[in-house]
Design an enzyme around this catalytic site. Structure first.
Site, mmCIF file in Angstrom:
data_model
loop_
_atom_site.group_PDB
_atom_site.id
_atom_site.type_symbol
_atom_site.label_atom_id
_atom_site.label_comp_id
_atom_site.label_asym_id
_atom_site.label_seq_id
_atom_site.Cartn_x
_atom_site.Cartn_y
_atom_site.Cartn_z
ATOM 1 N N MET B 87 26.645 -30.869 -1.779
ATOM 2 C CA MET B 87 27.824 -30.178 -2.264
ATOM 3 C C MET B 87 27.391 -28.858 -2.876
ATOM 4 O O MET B 87 26.404 -28.784 -3.606
ATOM 5 C CB MET B 87 28.511 -31.023 -3.319
ATOM 6 C CG MET B 87 29.836 -30.461 -3.715
ATOM 7 S SD MET B 87 30.765 -31.660 -4.645
ATOM 8 C CE MET B 87 32.412 -31.037 -4.410
ATOM 9 N N CYS B 88 28.111 -27.855 -2.571
ATOM 10 C CA CYS B 88 27.787 -26.544 -3.102
ATOM 11 C C CYS B 88 28.594 -26.298 -4.366
ATOM 12 O O CYS B 88 29.795 -26.100 -4.305
ATOM 13 C CB CYS B 88 28.096 -25.473 -2.062
ATOM 14 S SG CYS B 88 28.024 -23.818 -2.725
#
Lengths: 811, 152
Positions: B87-88
């Site tokens: 996940m960014c």
């Protein structure tokens, strides 16, 4: 007071909500405190006041929080298992009330404050709340105030400044040239005046309000011994490594000491065995409370070299090995795959992509295309006259070699072929198709025709696909730069061993020399398992050595004679290492492996230690360790006076549950039920029944040692003057038998003078266990070198010995 | 140092759980690996699904940021569509991480991202484009994936 705390604890759960807002760099007064300060009041207030009065109070002020810390650590470990009791000391809300209390308390004066503190300490147990650092959740000993008026404990601030080399505030990332270390929990940054500061450290950017804080801080920055009961501080890494090895018979992880951002005393001490486990698997220790989450130092599959972490391994692979940009672009999701060098990558290019066979392009490297179309375009543009005849011939030859030669790292080929297997000529230079058929093209004419047709049909589609592929892959790739994990390097090691620049350690058929049984040794018929194992070690060392010497017989015999001269004490360990360096043309890491193995087979404790020591010294001198910015040499004499405080400080920054007891317990635990199937031998042989490879100490117990060939120097040679005073202080405390093991060494090679006269009284080897006499007669002191040549020929073995034997016979 | 802080944060979150999240430790002895179950937020295309996340806290926490990944496949511009499910999150980047940031804030942020993807900060360009240009299609896909992979 007590009631004030009772209210503090539940209120603190609001803290997280405020955390988000703490991102706001604006200095805020009230908010500030609410957010970062824990249950303000009695205990801390009292303590800090006590401190300020100086003198006798200091001990108390320092001692208290540490006691709490210890108490807390036990709580912490209880907390590890749910259901979880309410955490003590959440630095959080409710501080407003606390502050009021403190104001009131001010009125009552210091005495009252202190009384309440004492009452508190006596009456309440671990639920007592001292203020807790928001960052590390440990009790605050001294405060650090940044210009943004955010506070942490002085340890966290020091950690950031000295170890992480950042001057950013832990709360808001505002850079601060200076922070103030103070015991005043309330005073704002701008309220301090220059006159308040007793000491200023320009390098770290810390101003100290109290001299005591300054000295506490300096204590943390020394090269303190990680042993929890030891208050020795050394002058630097080499000295500390030496101290740890000689006094505690432990080692520190080299990678950790170089890279891990912890204070010196927070490093861990390992036995050789533990160190191996630490490197390979990390400190993961199921069931233990001292989990660190560390999973081991990853290893480069080509170089067999370990790196501190995935990032470091990634950097190494990026610099030393090659990646296929085409494969990466096509399938960014797939695991990172590296090729050991450009040659290996080129093979892959030829095989799976479209490499321009033009000599000029070959020299330029990386002139390779994803599709035939691209290659053709390139050739039209760059080589308008078409390929030379030579190049064409080359191309054909290449084809043959790539078809016949398949290395395991190209396993993914099949998968790739499936994906875009539209029948294009696989990895074949398009020009070769025009050539008459050769054996290199195992296709029938009709297949060829079909392929050619398909290639034309696909030409357009291919470019479109390429473009799209580029688009998606680059973003996604950037987001995952450190995708490397332990399996980062998927190319198998066989590949590495075919490359001559790396020693092929497993190469089984080396060392003809080790097969010749020299006359000097009459193999005793009844050898103990220990000896058998030792012989295996000998041959392993010889194997390694001869590989590293590229099987050069003269060099090998040179090596042999050097080793035996060392055994007979004709040369010192450092001289030996010097000759190794002239003999071997390999990296120091590889040489280190050899030397460590060599050292392992010395029965003579002193010899072994000597050699390892000399090696470590060499490395210490020739490789650099990170330096601590703290006070340097000279302050080590302070160890005596500061000892008590050091220990306190150590325990205060120690990881929550790393008490000696719990550590002991958990390691014990690990050895009993070893969770790693690959290491059964170690746990099984803990008892010392002849485990040699991994446990030098145990191995040494196999026979009662004849007098060591070298006597220990009776006095410290002048050259050893670098060894620091505190070490010297520590010596008398040791049991007499341990002393001989601590061979004196010079930090500079060649300056040590060895006493050639025997100093009589040869020590009882402390490691010589109960089974010491079992094989004494069979193992003269001459054994190490002699046995190096021996070819073991024993009949029956048992247990894992058996396996080892088999392995050896293979070779 | 990490241990205390992690224990503290964990117990805080156990005591006062975040809405629509359940946190547990896959291995009780290892405080550095958390498992989080997030309910797809109401009003998002993920509603009705339960997503498993994995939070990994480094040895040097809180001085180094944790990493967060989706174990459940999710159709989202900010989550990589591979087996890692990374996940960014801006706040988790090494140069933006603050030691004072808490896991709770990280998780809240992740949840907010489910409600409102940030296509400009995307790791899945295709999904981001779709989100920006053809939201209907995006919602349809996200819902389909939720139904397929994140079923309760």
């Amino acid at each position: 007071m007590a009631s004030a705390f009772a209210t503090v604890a539940p209120a603190s759960t609001q803290t997280p909500l405020e955390t988000a807002s703490s991102n706001d760099p604006r200095p805020r007064n009230q908010d500030n405190r609410n957010t970062f300060r824990g249950g303000r009041g009695g205990p801390r207030g009292g303590a800090s006041r006590g401190n300020r009065r100086g003198g006798g109070e200091n001990q108390r002020a320092n001692g208290r929080p540490n006691q709490r810390a210890r108490r807390r650590s036990s709580t912490a470990s209880q907390l590890a298992a749910p259901p979880v009791p309410p955490p003590p000391g959440l630095g959080g809300g409710g501080s407003f009330g606390g502050r009021l209390t403190k104001d009131a308390e001010k009125g009552e004066g210091d005495v009252a404050g202190k009384q309440s503190e004492e009452g508190q300490d006596a009456g309440v147990d671990e639920d007592v709340e001292a203020e807790v650092c928001f960052i590390c959740a440990s009790p605050v000993v001294h405060n650090s105030v940044a210009p943004c008026n955010h506070r942490t404990c002085h340890i966290c601030a020091l950690r950031l400044r000295a170890l992480y080399k950042t001057r950013a505030c832990a709360h808001c990332r505002t850079e601060a040239k200076f922070v103030i270390f103070t015991d005043d929990a309330m005073k704002r940054y701008e309220d301090f005046v220059e006159a308040d500061f007793q000491e200023t450290d320009e390098v770290l950017g810390i101003k100290y309000e109290q001299k005591e804080i300054h000295s506490d801080t300096l204590l943390l920055l020394r090269y303190n011994c990680p042993d929890e009961t030891c208050d020795v501080a050394c002058k630097g890494w080499p000295a500390l490594h030496h101290h740890v090895r000689t006094i505690h018979h432990k080692v520190m992880c080299d990678l950790c000491t170089r890279n891990k951002k912890v204070f010196t005393h927070e490093h861990e001490l390992f036995t050789q065995q533990e160190l191996r486990k630490h490197e390979k698997f990390g400190d993961d220790n199921p069931g233990a409370v001292d989990q660190s989450g560390f999973k081991g130092h990853p290893e480069c599959g080509f170089c067999r070299q370990r790196f501190y972490g995935d990032d470091e391994l990634y950097v190494h692979c990026r610099e030393k090995h090659e990646k296929c940009h085409i494969c990466d672009r096509r399938d960014p999701v797939r695991q990172q795959q590296y090729y050991v060098d450009y040659d290996s990558l080129e093979q892959h290019f030829r095989k799976d992509h479209f490499l321009c066979a033009d000599q000029e392009c070959m020299d330029k490297k990386f002139i390779v295309f994803e599709s035939e179309m691209d290659l053709k375009a390139h050739q039209l543009e760059a080589h308008p006259n078409g390929l030379t005849k030579d190049a064409r011939r080359d191309a054909r030859r290449v084809d043959i070699s790539t078809f016949d030669y398949r290395t395991p790292h190209q396993d993914h080929r099949g998968e790739r072929r499936e994906r875009d297997g539209r029948g294009r000529g696989r990895g074949r230079d398009p020009n070769t198709e025009a050539l008459p058929q050769s054996t290199a093209q195992p296709m029938r004419r009709d297949e060829l025709a079909y392929q050619r047709q398909m290639a034309i049909q696909n030409a357009q589609a291919a470019t479109a696909r390429t473009f799209g592929g580029q688009l998606t892959s680059t973003d996604a790739y950037a987001a995952r730069p450190s995708g490397g994990n332990q399996s980062t390097v998927t190319a198998p090691r066989n590949n590495a061993s075919t490359n001559t620049s790396f020693p092929a350690m497993e190469n089984p058929n080396l060392n003809p020399a080790s097969n010749t049984t020299p006359a000097s040794l009459a193999p005793s018929p009844a050898l103990t398992p220990q000896e058998q194992a030792r012989r295996l070690q000998h041959s392993a060392v010889m194997d390694r050595a001869s590989t590293m010497l590229k099987h050069d017989q003269t060099k090998i015999s040179d090596f042999r004679s050097q080793v035996s001269t060392y055994r007979t004490s004709d040369i010192s360990a450092s001289q030996l290492i010097d000759t190794f360096f002239s003999l071997f043309d390999v990296s120091s890491a590889n040489l280190g492996k050899l030397i460590k193995e060599l050292a392992d087979i010395y029965e003579n404790e002193a010899k072994r230690n000597d050699l390892l020591k000399a090696w470590n010294d060499w490395r210490a001198i020739n490789e650099d360790y990170p330096s601590l910015p703290g006070p340097l040499p000279g302050s080590s004499t302070a160890a005596g006076s500061g000892g008590h405080r050091v220990l306190k400080l150590k325990s205060s920054t120690a990881q929550s549950s790393r008490s000696a007891v719990s550590k002991q317990g958990s390691w014990q635990n690990a050895s009993n039920s070893n969770p790693f199937p690959s290491m059964p031998a170690i746990s099984a042989n803990r008892a010392g029944a002849g485990r040699v490879g991994a446990t030098p100490w145990v191995g040494s117990s196999s026979s009662s040692r004849p007098p060591p060939a070298t006597s220990r120097p009776t006095s410290r040679p002048p050259a050893a003057g670098k060894a620091n005073t505190s070490e010297a202080d520590a010596f008398p405390a040791l049991p007499a038998s341990a002393k001989p093991n601590t061979m004196i060494f010079g930090l500079t090679r060649g300056t040590v003078r060895w006493d050639d006269g025997r100093s009589g009284g040869n020590p009882v080897n402390p490691w010589g266990g109960p089974n010491g006499s079992s094989s004494g007669a069979a193992t003269p002191a001459a054994a190490p070198a002699a046995e190096m040549d021996a070819e073991p020929e024993f009949g029956k073995k048992k247990g894992n010995k058996n396996k080892k034997q088999t392995l050896y016979k293979f070779g | 140092m990490a241990q205390k802080r992690i224990v503290k944060e964990y117990s805080e979150l156990q005591k006062k759980p975040l809405d629509g999240m359940r946190i547990s430790l896959p291995s009780e002895a290892d405080m550095h690996q958390w498992q989080i179950l997030i309910d797809g937020p109401k009003g998002s295309p993920y509603e009705g699904g339960v997503f498993t996340l994995h939070l990994s806290l480094p040895t040097e926490y809180p001085f180094k940021p944790p990493t967060l990944s989706f174990k459940t496949k999710i159709y989202h511009p900010n989550v990589t569509n591979d087996d890692k499910g990374s996940m960014c999150l801006g706040m988790l980047r090494a140069d933006e991480w603050k030691p004072s940031s808490k896991i709770e804030a990280v998780l809240s942020f992740a949840k907010a991202l489910l409600l409102e993807p940030q296509p400009d900060d995307a790791v899945e360009g295709g999904i981001a484009r779709e989100y920006k240009e053809n939201k209907k299609e995006f919602i349809k896909n996200a819902k389909a994936w939720t139904k397929q992979y994140a079923k309760k």
